[in-house]
Design a protein around this motif. Structure first.
Motif, PDB file in Angstrom:
ATOM      1  N   PRO A  76       0.849  -1.543  -0.362  1.00  0.00           N
ATOM      2  CA  PRO A  76      -0.193   0.008  -0.210  1.00  0.00           C
ATOM      3  C   PRO A  76       0.779   1.097   0.082  1.00  0.00           C
ATOM      4  CG  PRO A  76      -0.069  -1.225   2.387  1.00  0.00           C
ATOM      5  CD  PRO A  76       0.801  -1.901   1.268  1.00  0.00           C
ATOM      6  N   GLY A  77       0.095   2.802  -0.866  1.00  0.00           N
ATOM      7  CA  GLY A  77       0.823   3.458  -0.704  1.00  0.00           C
ATOM      8  C   GLY A  77       0.388   4.613  -1.623  1.00  0.00           C
ATOM      9  N   SER A  78       0.891   5.642  -1.591  1.00  0.00           N
ATOM     10  CA  SER A  78       0.684   6.889  -2.644  1.00  0.00           C
ATOM     11  C   SER A  78       1.545   6.341  -3.944  1.00  0.00           C
ATOM     12  CB  SER A  78       0.632   7.997  -2.057  1.00  0.00           C
ATOM     13  OG  SER A  78       0.211   8.929  -3.584  1.00  0.00           O
ATOM     14  N   ALA A  79       0.460   6.678  -5.229  1.00  0.00           N
ATOM     15  CA  ALA A  79       0.432   6.637  -6.067  1.00  0.00           C
ATOM     16  C   ALA A  79       2.221   7.866  -6.355  1.00  0.00           C
ATOM     17  CB  ALA A  79       0.007   6.632  -7.367  1.00  0.00           C
ATOM     18  N   PRO A  80       2.962   7.586  -7.380  1.00  0.00           N
ATOM     19  CA  PRO A  80       4.506   8.432  -7.635  1.00  0.00           C
ATOM     20  C   PRO A  80       3.734   9.913  -7.906  1.00  0.00           C
ATOM     21  CG  PRO A  80       4.335   6.551  -9.122  1.00  0.00           C
ATOM     22  CD  PRO A  80       3.157   6.658  -8.400  1.00  0.00           C
ATOM     23  N   TRP A  81       3.812  11.132  -7.037  1.00  0.00           N
ATOM     24  CA  TRP A  81       3.840  11.871  -7.518  1.00  0.00           C
ATOM     25  C   TRP A  81       3.581  12.966  -9.305  1.00  0.00           C
ATOM     26  CZ3 TRP A  81       5.243  17.121 -10.010  1.00  0.00           C
ATOM     27  CH2 TRP A  81       4.742  18.185  -9.111  1.00  0.00           C
ATOM     28  N   PRO A  82       4.399  12.473  -9.730  1.00  0.00           N
ATOM     29  CA  PRO A  82       4.103  12.489 -11.803  1.00  0.00           C
ATOM     30  C   PRO A  82       2.776  12.108 -11.854  1.00  0.00           C
ATOM     31  CG  PRO A  82       6.386  11.817 -11.217  1.00  0.00           C
ATOM     32  CD  PRO A  82       5.849  11.935 -10.130  1.00  0.00           C
ATOM     33  N   ARG A  83       3.065  10.819 -11.394  1.00  0.00           N
ATOM     34  CA  ARG A  83       1.451  10.380 -11.450  1.00  0.00           C
ATOM     35  C   ARG A  83      -0.040  11.044 -11.196  1.00  0.00           C
ATOM     36  NH1 ARG A  83       0.337   3.960 -10.696  1.00  0.00           N
ATOM     37  NH2 ARG A  83       2.673   3.871 -11.773  1.00  0.00           N
ATOM     38  N   LYS A  84      -0.012  11.218 -10.281  1.00  0.00           N
ATOM     39  CA  LYS A  84      -1.183  12.010  -9.604  1.00  0.00           C
ATOM     40  C   LYS A  84      -1.077  13.796 -10.168  1.00  0.00           C
ATOM     41  CE  LYS A  84       0.503  11.345  -5.064  1.00  0.00           C
ATOM     42  NZ  LYS A  84       0.165  12.190  -4.222  1.00  0.00           N
ATOM     43  N   VAL A  85      -0.309  14.233 -10.351  1.00  0.00           N
ATOM     44  CA  VAL A  85      -0.354  15.513 -11.056  1.00  0.00           C
ATOM     45  C   VAL A  85      -1.203  15.930 -12.197  1.00  0.00           C
ATOM     46  CG1 VAL A  85       1.116  17.535 -12.644  1.00  0.00           C
ATOM     47  CG2 VAL A  85       1.634  16.635  -9.897  1.00  0.00           C
ATOM     48  N   LEU A  86      -0.748  13.722 -12.650  1.00  0.00           N
ATOM     49  CA  LEU A  86      -0.761  13.875 -14.246  1.00  0.00           C
ATOM     50  C   LEU A  86      -2.777  13.791 -13.960  1.00  0.00           C
ATOM     51  CD1 LEU A  86      -0.935  14.257 -17.161  1.00  0.00           C
ATOM     52  CD2 LEU A  86      -0.285  10.976 -16.851  1.00  0.00           C
ATOM     53  N   ALA A  87      -3.345  12.820 -12.954  1.00  0.00           N
ATOM     54  CA  ALA A  87      -4.217  12.831 -13.203  1.00  0.00           C
ATOM     55  C   ALA A  87      -4.812  14.214 -13.053  1.00  0.00           C
ATOM     56  CB  ALA A  87      -4.677  11.256 -12.074  1.00  0.00           C
ATOM     57  N   HIS A  88      -4.744  14.545 -12.143  1.00  0.00           N
ATOM     58  CA  HIS A  88      -5.242  15.963 -11.281  1.00  0.00           C
ATOM     59  C   HIS A  88      -5.171  16.933 -12.829  1.00  0.00           C
ATOM     60  CE1 HIS A  88      -6.874  19.355  -9.081  1.00  0.00           C
ATOM     61  NE2 HIS A  88      -6.177  20.460  -8.903  1.00  0.00           N
ATOM     62  N   THR A  89      -4.516  16.587 -13.878  1.00  0.00           N
ATOM     63  CA  THR A  89      -4.101  17.923 -14.759  1.00  0.00           C
ATOM     64  C   THR A  89      -5.323  17.791 -15.625  1.00  0.00           C
ATOM     65  OG1 THR A  89      -2.214  18.073 -14.769  1.00  0.00           O
ATOM     66  CG2 THR A  89      -3.019  17.990 -17.064  1.00  0.00           C
ATOM     67  N   LEU A  93      -9.214  19.834  -1.329  1.00  0.00           N
ATOM     68  CA  LEU A  93      -8.541  19.011  -2.852  1.00  0.00           C
ATOM     69  C   LEU A  93      -6.978  19.211  -1.834  1.00  0.00           C
ATOM     70  CD1 LEU A  93      -8.773  20.648  -6.053  1.00  0.00           C
ATOM     71  CD2 LEU A  93      -9.500  17.840  -5.301  1.00  0.00           C
ATOM     72  N   GLY A  94      -6.583  20.272  -1.178  1.00  0.00           N
ATOM     73  CA  GLY A  94      -6.197  20.623   0.071  1.00  0.00           C
ATOM     74  C   GLY A  94      -5.668  19.334   0.611  1.00  0.00           C
ATOM     75  N   ALA A  95      -6.819  18.389   0.545  1.00  0.00           N
ATOM     76  CA  ALA A  95      -6.859  17.470   2.323  1.00  0.00           C
ATOM     77  C   ALA A  95      -6.430  16.057   1.868  1.00  0.00           C
ATOM     78  CB  ALA A  95      -7.889  17.205   2.818  1.00  0.00           C
ATOM     79  N   SER A  96      -5.991  15.739   0.367  1.00  0.00           N
ATOM     80  CA  SER A  96      -5.922  14.791  -0.761  1.00  0.00           C
ATOM     81  C   SER A  96      -4.824  14.186  -0.870  1.00  0.00           C
ATOM     82  CB  SER A  96      -6.652  14.681  -2.361  1.00  0.00           C
ATOM     83  OG  SER A  96      -5.060  15.980  -2.597  1.00  0.00           O
ATOM     84  N   PRO A  97      -4.293  12.933  -1.779  1.00  0.00           N
ATOM     85  CA  PRO A  97      -2.917  12.843  -0.572  1.00  0.00           C
ATOM     86  C   PRO A  97      -2.091  13.549  -1.966  1.00  0.00           C
ATOM     87  CG  PRO A  97      -4.314  10.763  -1.504  1.00  0.00           C
ATOM     88  CD  PRO A  97      -4.945  12.104  -1.249  1.00  0.00           C
ATOM     89  N   LEU A  98      -2.604  14.055  -2.992  1.00  0.00           N
ATOM     90  CA  LEU A  98      -1.598  15.141  -3.716  1.00  0.00           C
ATOM     91  C   LEU A  98      -1.476  16.413  -3.107  1.00  0.00           C
ATOM     92  CD1 LEU A  98      -0.451  15.439  -6.852  1.00  0.00           C
ATOM     93  CD2 LEU A  98      -2.887  16.377  -7.058  1.00  0.00           C
ATOM     94  N   SER A  99       0.050  16.912  -2.891  1.00  0.00           N
ATOM     95  CA  SER A  99       0.517  17.892  -2.647  1.00  0.00           C
ATOM     96  C   SER A  99      -0.179  19.177  -2.551  1.00  0.00           C
ATOM     97  CB  SER A  99       1.815  18.465  -2.121  1.00  0.00           C
ATOM     98  OG  SER A  99       2.274  18.226  -3.860  1.00  0.00           O
ATOM     99  N   ARG A 100      -0.273  20.095  -1.985  1.00  0.00           N
ATOM    100  CA  ARG A 100      -1.223  21.375  -2.310  1.00  0.00           C
ATOM    101  C   ARG A 100      -0.093  22.201  -3.923  1.00  0.00           C
ATOM    102  NH1 ARG A 100      -2.809  24.405   3.027  1.00  0.00           N
ATOM    103  NH2 ARG A 100      -4.485  22.957   3.440  1.00  0.00           N
ATOM    104  N   THR A 101       1.139  22.076  -3.686  1.00  0.00           N
ATOM    105  CA  THR A 101       1.924  22.121  -4.530  1.00  0.00           C
ATOM    106  C   THR A 101       1.433  21.698  -5.760  1.00  0.00           C
ATOM    107  OG1 THR A 101       3.895  22.714  -3.889  1.00  0.00           O
ATOM    108  CG2 THR A 101       4.372  22.354  -6.024  1.00  0.00           C
TER     109      THR A 101
END
Length: 261
Positions: A11-24, A105-113
């Motif tokens: 278990p764990g969070s997806a890589p940061w680039p993948r999360k940013v891509l999904a949010h994009t 969204l600020g409380a999601s696994p994706l950072s605010r940045t």
């Protein structure tokens, strides 16, 4: 039981680039579903380009010393960048704050940045579509840019630096003001920059007493940078540096003042 048959969950969070891509992707879908933002981002610049290049109006306006369509296309491209990276982003983010979307969204696994990076990524995708449509229309109207590689590189460099500067300005406004105030202020500033920010008129066409101030505006650097790339065939390093400095200062202010609730 063999090691190959052993199930070991990780278990764990997806890589940061993948999360940013999904949010994009999500931000892009929200942008294109908003009819008002689509009007501001594409319909108005396209209509203005057709008006300037297809009716002869460009010959009667102070667009520059070159052929009217050659002067009009880069300035309309700058207007499109301003529309999407500043006005649309500021208004959408302001109302997301009002309805609590930003806070959640600020409380999601994706950072605010990462959330802000996703927003800017969606803006860049919209801009690619904008520029493709406007450039294609410009060629159909007889636009003849010069400079080859320098022109292409200069436009890309200026658009990226301009997007960073105006997206930072939009996020700064949306992160400080109430949604209604952001709506009014973003539209007002958009009109002021369109009329007095050297978007559609070269700085040299302004009264001599205003030229020094107008040259410092990021809108002037954006429009003149794209125009210098396609009309003169040079890489606008000075315009790109000016926009990068604006982006750095405004980005720092966003990091210090943006409110998520």
């Amino acid at each position: 039981m063999s090691a190959a048959a052993t199930y070991a969950p990780q278990p764990g969070s997806a890589p940061w680039p993948r999360k940013v891509l999904a949010h994009t992707r999500m931000e892009f879908k929200l942008l294109v579903r908003n009819g008002e933002q689509l009007l501001l981002a594409l319909v108005i610049p396209l209509g203005l380009l057709l008006l300037l290049g297809g009716t002869g109006l460009g010959e009667r306006l102070p667009l520059g010393s070159g052929h009217p369509i050659d002067e009009a296309v880069p300035r309309v491209l700058a207007l499109a960048v301003l529309s999407t990276s500043f006005t649309s982003l500021a208004i959408a983010t302001g109302f997301e704050r009002r309805y609590g979307v930003i806070k959640r969204l600020g409380a999601s696994p994706l950072s605010r940045t990462g959330l802000l990076a996703g927003k800017i990524g969606a803006v860049l995708i919209v801009q690619v579509i904008q520029l493709a449509v406007l450039i294609g229309t410009g060629f159909a109207l007889g636009w003849k840019p010069v400079g080859g590689f320098n022109a292409v590189f200069g436009v890309i460099l200026t658009v990226l630096c301009g997007t960073a500067a105006f997206a930072s300005l939009g996020l700064l406004m949306a992160g400080v003001l109430r949604a209604e105030a952001t709506l009014a202020a973003a539209n007002l500033l958009y009109l002021l920059l369109l009329v007095g920010g050297a978007i559609m008129t070269p700085v040299d066409e302004y009264p001599s007493g205003m030229q020094g101030i107008v040259r410092l505006l990021p809108s002037a650097a954006l429009a003149n940078g794209i125009a210098n790339s396609t009309v003169e065939g040079v890489i606008p390093w000075a315009a790109a540096l000016s926009l990068a400095l604006w982006a750095g200062v405004l980005g720092y202010l966003v990091s210090r003042t943006f409110r998520w609730d």
